[in-house]
Design a protein around this motif. Structure first.
Motif, short mmCIF file in Angstrom:
data_model
loop_
_atom_site.label_atom_id
_atom_site.label_comp_id
_atom_site.label_asym_id
_atom_site.label_seq_id
_atom_site.Cartn_x
_atom_site.Cartn_y
_atom_site.Cartn_z
N SER A 136 38.19 44.04 47.06
CA SER A 136 37.84 44.38 45.68
C SER A 136 39.05 44.22 44.76
N SER A 137 40.21 44.63 45.24
CA SER A 137 41.43 44.55 44.44
C SER A 137 41.81 43.10 44.14
N ASP A 138 41.80 42.24 45.18
CA ASP A 138 42.14 40.83 44.97
C ASP A 138 41.11 40.13 44.10
N TYR A 139 39.86 40.53 44.26
CA TYR A 139 38.76 39.95 43.47
C TYR A 139 39.01 40.18 41.97
N LYS A 140 39.37 41.39 41.63
CA LYS A 140 39.64 41.72 40.22
C LYS A 140 40.87 40.97 39.71
N LYS A 141 41.89 40.87 40.56
CA LYS A 141 43.11 40.16 40.14
C LYS A 141 42.85 38.67 39.94
N LEU A 142 42.07 38.08 40.86
CA LEU A 142 41.80 36.65 40.77
C LEU A 142 40.98 36.30 39.54
N LYS A 143 40.15 37.21 39.07
CA LYS A 143 39.41 36.95 37.84
C LYS A 143 40.35 36.69 36.67
N LYS A 144 41.52 37.32 36.72
CA LYS A 144 42.49 37.18 35.63
C LYS A 144 43.51 36.08 35.89
N THR A 145 43.74 35.76 37.18
CA THR A 145 44.87 34.87 37.49
C THR A 145 44.50 33.58 38.21
#
Length: 215
Positions: A98-107
């Motif tokens: 979940s954490s990486d998913y949210k980060k990848l949306k931005k990066t």
């Protein structure tokens, strides 16, 4: 008091229906026609779904895909993954946290993500999906970032459908309907469900919602 309570429930229900069946489809169609979110080769697709975690409980699985081919209504995806470090194999499925998913949306658009030919993932020393000397030698960008997606050779893209039943089954792996993506904002896979028909069919029961498309 009872009348007020019933009226309040009806108002809430009304706004829920408007949001689900009018506003959301409108917002999706508006977004899918914008340059930043329209479906094309190279698009990143974010999708999540509830599923079993192997026991009696459920968990949310998060996926980030790359569109690597569009052939008529057939849209081929490849999962964005991260190779394990050398000699540090990490077991897992194709989902992300979940954490990486949210980060990848931005990066994700700034990430260095290497396309690796499918067969190359099984070459070199050590287990598959782990960084090794062969992969680093052929794909030096992996020294900078271990993010990758499986690609297929250019000559295998946008070809006519194979006629052999086994080849057809292999062809329809992570292939989704372009129409369903654009019109309904969901991932509906094409599958070979009946070998006697020797033709693919849409599996609506396996559909997943799309959270975001990025270019």
């Amino acid at each position: 008091m009872k009348t007020f309570f019933i009226t309040a429930l009806l108002v809430i229900a009304f706004f829920f229906v408007v949001r689900q069946f009018i506003y959301k489809p409108y917002a999706w169609k508006k977004a899918i026609n914008s340059k930043e979110h329209q479906l094309q080769v190279g698009s990143f697709i974010f999708s999540s779904e509830r599923g079993s975690n192997g026991s009696q409980s459920f968990t949310t699985h998060y996926f980030v895909f790359k569109v690597i081919e569009i052939n008529g209504d057939f849209v081929r995806f490849s999962v964005i993954r991260k190779l394990s470090e050398k000699y540090k194999l990490v077991q897992g499925d194709f989902s992300t946290t979940s954490s990486d998913y949210k980060k990848l949306k931005k990066t994700v658009k700034e990430k260095l993500i290497t396309p690796i030919l499918r067969d190359d993932l099984y070459k070199g020393e050590g287990p598959s999906y782990m960084l090794n000397d062969y992969l680093v030698g052929k794909y030096p960008d992996l020294n900078t970032s271990r993010y990758y997606y499986e690609d297929i050779p250019a000559e295998e893209k946008n070809k006519a459908l194979p006629t052999d039943p086994l080849d057809l089954t292999l062809y329809f792996s992570l292939v989704y309907s372009k129409k369903e993506i654009i019109e309904h904002g969901k991932l509906t896979p094409w599958i070979m469900n009946n070998s006697l028909k020797n033709a693919p069919e849409l599996a609506d029961r396996l559909s997943k919602k799309i959270d975001l498309i990025l270019n």
